[in-house]
Design a protein around this motif. Structure first.
Motif, PDB file in Angstrom:
ATOM      1  N   ASP A   1      -5.215  -9.710 -11.866  1.00  0.00           N
ATOM      2  CA  ASP A   1      -5.841 -11.016 -11.809  1.00  0.00           C
ATOM      3  C   ASP A   1      -5.580 -11.672 -10.460  1.00  0.00           C
ATOM      4  N   ASP A   2      -6.481 -12.536 -10.043  1.00  0.00           N
ATOM      5  CA  ASP A   2      -6.324 -13.200  -8.744  1.00  0.00           C
ATOM      6  C   ASP A   2      -5.046 -14.014  -8.644  1.00  0.00           C
ATOM      7  N   ASN A   3      -4.519 -14.445  -9.792  1.00  0.00           N
ATOM      8  CA  ASN A   3      -3.307 -15.279  -9.803  1.00  0.00           C
ATOM      9  C   ASN A   3      -2.019 -14.474  -9.895  1.00  0.00           C
ATOM     10  N   ASP A   4      -2.154 -13.132 -10.073  1.00  0.00           N
ATOM     11  CA  ASP A   4      -0.964 -12.296 -10.193  1.00  0.00           C
ATOM     12  C   ASP A   4      -0.218 -12.220  -8.870  1.00  0.00           C
ATOM     13  N   GLN A   5       1.101 -12.207  -8.955  1.00  0.00           N
ATOM     14  CA  GLN A   5       1.954 -12.065  -7.776  1.00  0.00           C
ATOM     15  C   GLN A   5       2.906 -10.890  -7.990  1.00  0.00           C
ATOM     16  N   PRO A   6       3.029  -9.904  -7.101  1.00  0.00           N
ATOM     17  CA  PRO A   6       2.166  -9.777  -5.926  1.00  0.00           C
ATOM     18  C   PRO A   6       0.786  -9.279  -6.321  1.00  0.00           C
ATOM     19  N   ASN A   7      -0.209  -9.755  -5.636  1.00  0.00           N
ATOM     20  CA  ASN A   7      -1.590  -9.438  -5.969  1.00  0.00           C
ATOM     21  C   ASN A   7      -2.046  -8.207  -5.185  1.00  0.00           C
ATOM     22  N   LEU A   8      -1.489  -7.041  -5.520  1.00  0.00           N
ATOM     23  CA  LEU A   8      -1.796  -5.817  -4.790  1.00  0.00           C
ATOM     24  C   LEU A   8      -2.261  -4.730  -5.745  1.00  0.00           C
ATOM     25  N   PRO A   9      -3.219  -3.907  -5.301  1.00  0.00           N
ATOM     26  CA  PRO A   9      -3.632  -2.758  -6.111  1.00  0.00           C
ATOM     27  C   PRO A   9      -2.594  -1.643  -6.012  1.00  0.00           C
ATOM     28  N   LEU A  10      -2.718  -0.661  -6.873  1.00  0.00           N
ATOM     29  CA  LEU A  10      -1.886   0.536  -6.795  1.00  0.00           C
ATOM     30  C   LEU A  10      -2.610   1.556  -5.908  1.00  0.00           C
ATOM     31  N   PRO A  11      -2.032   1.907  -4.744  1.00  0.00           N
ATOM     32  CA  PRO A  11      -2.681   2.905  -3.884  1.00  0.00           C
ATOM     33  C   PRO A  11      -2.441   4.304  -4.440  1.00  0.00           C
ATOM     34  N   VAL A  12      -3.489   5.103  -4.513  1.00  0.00           N
ATOM     35  CA  VAL A  12      -3.368   6.433  -5.107  1.00  0.00           C
ATOM     36  C   VAL A  12      -3.992   7.486  -4.206  1.00  0.00           C
ATOM     37  N   VAL A  13      -3.535   8.717  -4.400  1.00  0.00           N
ATOM     38  CA  VAL A  13      -4.126   9.894  -3.762  1.00  0.00           C
ATOM     39  C   VAL A  13      -4.395  10.916  -4.862  1.00  0.00           C
TER      40      VAL A  13
END
Length: 232
Positions: free
Chosen positions: A205-217
């Motif tokens: 959500d935009d309000n989540d902290q930290p507001n980062l995606p999970l980077p994947v390979v």
């Protein structure tokens, strides 16, 4: 004669100028860690690109919150655990999987979890409002619930150690609203949230902290190669 020559040249110019535009709208293919195009007929491991003991594990499945159904999609913590392999299925039935296009993610095997699910498709659970989060679970959904996208992301937005020499780094995206038969609006990243001591995948959500995606390979499951990143 002159008019015929002008007409012929006009058609040639038109053909040369329009041909590149036909391919310009086609998204780039998704690449695995070895730089090969991801194929919908092959199996892969989705693994966190945040390299560390607590952050580098693969994507797997586990019992839901408080041990209840439905089964949740989770990230394993130890970096040497690869998780469960899956297939990436383009919604348009293409063979090559491309960036920013609607795909279904499906675990190849979830036999130990079949008491909860008959289907191994990922879906966004819209029924868990009590926790204030949309968890990624397993099962058949409606309209856009089973559709995701992989989008290229820069390593520079993450503060933690990432294997920088891998060909492509991706984030998982979910778009919740269908428009003209395609799920392309109200798009949000997929990250992780620790619930009951388990790193569960959630729509960020935009309000989540930290507001980062999970980077994947993506590691090919049938290559027989080591699970170590090529750069390490």
């Amino acid at each position: 004669m002159k008019t015929s020559l002008v007409t012929t040249l006009s058609f040639l110019i038109l053909a040369l100028t329009t041909k590149p535009q036909l391919g310009a709208s086609e998204s780039e293919p998704i690449l695995d860690v070895y730089g090969n195009q991801v194929d919908s007929s092959h199996r892969y491991y989705l693994v966190s690109a945040l390299w560390g003991v607590k952050t580098g594990g693969g994507i797997s499945a586990d019992k839901g919150k408080n041990g209840q159904c439905p089964t949740d999609v989770i990230q394993l913590s130890p970096k040497d655990k690869r998780g469960k392999n899956l297939v990436l299925l383009p919604n348009d039935n293409s063979i090559i999987v491309r960036e920013s296009t609607n795909i279904k993610l499906k675990f190849s095997r979830v036999s130990s979890l079949q008491q909860c699910n008959k289907d191994s498709l990922w879906k966004v659970d819209n029924d868990n409002a009590s926790l204030g989060k949309q968890f990624i679970t397993i099962g058949e959904g409606k309209t856009c619930q089973n559709l995701f996208k992989l989008e290229k992301v820069s390593a520079s937005i993450f503060d933690m150690k990432i294997a920088l020499d891998i060909p492509c780094l991706y984030k998982i995206v979910h778009c919740s609203t269908p428009v003209n038969g395609s799920c392309d609006t109200l798009c949000k990243d997929v990250g992780v949230s620790n619930v009951d001591g388990v790193q569960r995948l959630v729509v960020v959500d935009d309000n989540d902290q930290p507001n980062l995606p999970l980077p994947v390979v993506l590691f090919p499951a049938d290559s027989g190669r080591s699970m170590l990143f090529p750069s390490l």
